[in-house]
Each structure stands twice: as structure tokens, then as C-alpha cells.
Design a protein around this motif. Structure first.
Motif, short mmCIF file in Angstrom:
data_model
loop_
_atom_site.label_atom_id
_atom_site.label_comp_id
_atom_site.label_asym_id
_atom_site.label_seq_id
_atom_site.Cartn_x
_atom_site.Cartn_y
_atom_site.Cartn_z
N GLY A 16 0.85 -1.20 0.00
CA GLY A 16 0.00 0.00 0.00
C GLY A 16 0.87 1.24 0.00
N ARG A 24 0.97 -4.51 -5.44
CA ARG A 24 1.13 -5.80 -4.74
C ARG A 24 1.33 -6.80 -5.87
N THR A 72 4.47 2.36 5.86
CA THR A 72 3.14 1.74 5.88
C THR A 72 2.26 2.47 6.88
N ILE A 73 1.04 2.79 6.45
CA ILE A 73 0.14 3.48 7.38
C ILE A 73 -0.25 2.57 8.53
N ASP A 74 -0.05 1.25 8.35
CA ASP A 74 -0.42 0.32 9.42
C ASP A 74 0.52 0.42 10.62
N MET A 76 -8.48 1.76 9.02
CA MET A 76 -7.55 0.77 8.45
C MET A 76 -6.61 0.20 9.50
N GLY A 77 -5.87 -0.80 9.09
CA GLY A 77 -4.93 -1.52 9.95
C GLY A 77 -5.27 -2.98 9.75
N ARG A 78 -4.65 -3.57 8.71
CA ARG A 78 -5.05 -4.91 8.26
C ARG A 78 -5.23 -5.90 9.41
N GLU A 82 -10.14 -2.40 11.27
CA GLU A 82 -10.71 -3.38 10.32
C GLU A 82 -10.35 -4.80 10.73
N ARG A 131 -5.31 6.88 3.37
CA ARG A 131 -3.98 6.68 2.81
C ARG A 131 -3.54 7.81 1.88
O1 LIG Z 1 -5.21 -0.90 -0.90
P1 LIG Z 1 -5.59 -2.33 -0.68
O2 LIG Z 1 -4.80 -3.26 -1.52
O3 LIG Z 1 -7.06 -2.52 -0.75
O4 LIG Z 1 -5.14 -2.71 0.80
C1 LIG Z 1 -5.74 -2.26 1.94
C2 LIG Z 1 -4.83 -2.57 3.09
O5 LIG Z 1 -3.65 -1.80 2.94
C3 LIG Z 1 -3.44 -1.01 4.09
O6 LIG Z 1 -4.02 0.26 3.83
C4 LIG Z 1 -1.97 -0.85 4.36
O7 LIG Z 1 -1.35 -0.28 3.28
C5 LIG Z 1 -4.18 -1.74 5.20
O8 LIG Z 1 -4.49 -0.88 6.28
C6 LIG Z 1 -5.38 -2.25 4.46
O9 LIG Z 1 -5.87 -3.43 5.07
#
Ligand SMILES: O=P(O)(O)OC[C@H]1O[C@](O)(CO)[C@@H](O)[C@@H]1O
Ligand SMILES: Nc1ncnc2c1ncn2[C@@H]1O[C@H](COP(=O)(O)OP(=O)(O)OP(=O)(O)O)[C@@H](O)[C@H]1O
Ligand SMILES: [Mg+2]
Length: 321
Positions: free
Chosen positions: A10, A71, A125-127, A169-171, A222, A255
Motif C-alpha cells: 500500500g 502488490r 506503511t500506514i499500518d 484501516m490496519g489490516r 478493520e 492513505r
Molecule cells: O489498498 P488495498 O490493496 O485494498 O489494501 C488495503 C490494506 O492496505 C493497508 O491500507 C496498508 O497499506 C491496510 O491498512 C489495508 O488493510
């Protein structure tokens, strides 16, 4: 030295200040930088562009990344990595700086180990979920964005005396939820690290409403759950008796946008340290920031668990009267 730079995973606001710093730090010491477009995908495709000091002018305040990100699942396969190594050699790239999160650093480590090329990672990473480093580029801007959005939601939540579930956010982690939740005075913060039983949420809502609160804002990472599902669960538990229930997913707006001054300054510092590390002979690892100092840490340690601010979570509950 000819240094390749790429962004992967991301995007993170502050990547552009890192790129600018890498290009100009290298250039000031007589070295060249090649931008690899679209992260590992561009390595496989051989999509490279020379970056001069002029090319990185006017990008300090721009969100996203001028060299693009992706990705790329194919990078997990040796066959495609071998194509990437041939492209690197053909372009005369002698070392690499890789911007991204923990996933990206796995790819970076593999490049260093398989090809022997020196590779330095910069945590972006924003996470904010990279082990061993107290700071990751993009986190501060994402927090600013989340706080700004939740403040706005609170206005309308109060006017309508509503209950809001706000998904941030925050996977797999709750860094944004904890800090944005405390900063906005959220009535409840839900993070994957804590496993707060959802059956307890209705009592929290009733308690708050009985204390005279107009709204009830839940800031939920999330990784804890989906906003719509929690909204549905709450509706089935308490209906509209304590206010109508709404769900908002902040999503990718977190983001984007111009990086904060912290992300700009930290980005420039991280970038310079990455260049100096390569020039001083470091072969692999990422720039970590701890107690005010930068150093090179093993890629392996990026995956180590890093604690959310439990004190902030505790404080948010104490102040929720
Ligand atoms: O932009 P994408 O591929 O949907 O990914 C979202 C994921 O990427 C993140 O924004 C980190 O970059 C997570 O917080 C989130 O789960
Ligand atoms: N084991 C691995 N081997 C090779 N490449 C990998 C590996 N794991 C991840 N990558 C590469 O890194 C890319 C980015 O990883 P991931 O999607 O986990 O994002 P990240 O770098 O953690 O950033 P963020 O979480 O902020 O989006 C993947 O799409 C893939 O190209
Ligand atoms: Mg990640």
C-alpha cells in the motif's frame, strides 16, 4: 554506485519525501538513482527510469508515490524473481532501496539473499506494524486523516443523537484505531489485539446514553471486524432505542493527501540514512528508528510483534465518563 529504488505494498504519504531524499542525498555524493516503477512488478517487467535531482522537485508535499506501487504475487515465485535479477543486472543497478511494509521487506530480504545485491528497506506503511521501529512513514498522515474524518462524524452523530461504528484501516493491527480513537474521544475503541467481547457493547452504549451522552462513537480497526456487521449486531441487540445506528468505513481516504510535516521530515531522514548505509557497505536490513536514533535492523525482525499503545487505550476508557 547506481542505486535502484522502488515502492511496494500500500502506498504511504511520505514516500515521495523519501524518494526525493534518496535521489538528492545520493546525487550530492556523486551517485545515481534509478526509479523502478510499480514495485516488484516493475522489476519483473524491467520498467526503470533515471531519477535526477530535478525529477524529484516539487514532490515533497505530494501524497502517494511518483514511481507507483503494487502488490505483486508473482514475486513470491523464483521463476519471476530470476527475470527480475536479469533486469537488474542489465540496468547496471548495484544496490537497492526498497520502500514498503513488512510484506515488502520479505521480498527485499529474498533479493539480498538470492542475488547478493545490497538491499536496504525503508519502513513505509500506514499500518505502523513493522517490528523494531518506533516509526513508519505514512502513519502520522493516516492518523491526521482519520482524526479529521471522525471529528466530522461526531458533529452529525451528536446532532442526530446517533450511534456510529467507524471502521479504520490496519489490516491486522489496531495502531490507527487506538490513537485516532483517543484523539477524537471515541466512546469505544475496538482492536484485534484485545478481543473486546462484542456482547458487552450494548451495555456500554446504554451506560453512556444514561449518563447523558448525545452520541456513541465506536472506532473499530478493520482487523476487529466489519462495520456493517457490527451495526447489524447492535441493531439486533438494542434496536433504535438509544439512537439510530450508522456505519462508516473510512477506507482509502486515510492513505491519501499531502504528508504531514512529521512524515516529510522523517521521510527525508530515513532516505538519507538508507543511502549512507549502502555507501558504508551495509548489505541487507531496514532503517529502524528507536529512541531518537536511526540504525540498520535485520529484515527478519520486521515481523516481530510490536505493541499498540495500551496506555492510550486504558486512558481513553478512563476519560469516557
Ligand atoms: O489498498 P488495498 O490493496 O485494498 O489494501 C488495503 C490494506 O492496505 C493497508 O491500507 C496498508 O497499506 C491496510 O491498512 C489495508 O488493510
Ligand atoms: N514472502 C514473500 N516473498 C516475496 N515477495 C513478497 C513476500 N511477501 C510479500 N512480498 C511482496 O511484497 C508485496 C507487498 O506485501 P504486502 O501486501 O504484505 O504489503 P506491505 O509491504 O506489508 O505494505 P502494507 O501492509 O502497508 O500494504 C507483495 O505484493 C509481494 O510482491
Ligand atoms: Mg503490511
Amino acid at each position: 554506485m547506481r542505486i535502484g529504488i522502488l515502492c511496494s505494498g500500500g502506498d504511504a504519504p511520505g514516500m515521495n519525501p523519501v524518494i526525493r531524499s534518496v535521489v538528492r542525498s545520493a546525487s550530492s555524493l556523486g551517485h545515481e538513482v534509478v526509479g523502478i516503477r510499480r514495485g516488484f512488478r516493475g522489476l519483473i517487467a524491467g520498467d526503470f527510469m533515471n531519477l535526477s535531482s530535478r525529477d524529484v522537485g516539487g514532490i515533497l508535499d505530494r501524497g502517494g508515490t511518483i514511481i507507483l506501487s503494487s502488490r505483486e504475487e508473482r514475486f513470491k515465485s523464483l521463476e519471476f524473481r530470476e527475470t527480475a535479477y536479469r533486469n537488474i543486472e542489465r540496468a547496471g543497478i548495484e544496490a537497492m532501496i526498497v520502500l514498503g511494509g513488512e510484506g515488502t521487506f520479505k521480498g527485499a530480504q529474498i533479493i539480498a539473499e538470492e542475488s547478493g545485491l545490497p538491499v536496504i528497506g525503508v519502513p513505509c506503511t500506514i499500518d505502523n506494524d513493522i517490528g523494531c521501529t518506533e516509526y513508519c512513514i505514512g502513519y502520522d498522515t493516516a492518523l491526521r486523516n482519520a482524526v479529521d474524518a471522525i471529528d466530522k462524524i461526531r458533529d452529525t452523530a451528536s446532532s442526530h443523537e446517533r450511534i456510529f461504528v467507524v471502521e479504520v484501516m490496519g489490516r491486522n493491527r489496531g495502531f490507527i484505531a487506538v490513537e485516532a480513537g483517543l484523539a477524537t474521544g471515541a466512546e469505544l475503541i475496538l482492536v484485534p489485539e484485545e478481543k473486546f467481547p462484542k456482547e458487552r457493547i450494548p451495555e456500554e452504549i446504554i451506560k453512556a446514553k444514561e449518563m447523558g451522552k448525545l452520541h456513541f462513537i465506536i472506532v473499530m480497526a478493520e482487523g476487529y471486524g466489519k462495520a456493517e456487521e457490527l451495526k447489524q449486531f447492535l441493531f439486533e441487540s438494542v434496536g433504535n432505542r438509544y439512537g439510530e445506528i450508522r456505519a462508516t468505513v473510512l477506507g482509502h481516504l486515510q492513505r491519501g493527501g499531502s504528508p504531514t510535516h512529521t512524515d516529510r521530515i522523517m521521510g527525508m531522514k530515513f532516505g538519507e540514512v538508507a543511502v549512507e548505509a549502502l555507501l558504508s557497505g551495509e548489505r541487507k536490513g531496514f532503517v529502524a528508528y528507536k529512541r531518537g536514533k536511526f540504525y540498520i535492523e535485520d529484515f527478519q525482525r520486521a515481523g516481530e510483534p510490536k505493541e499498540i499503545d495500551w496506555e492510550a487505550l486504558r486512558l481513553s476508557r478512563r476519560l469516557n465518563l
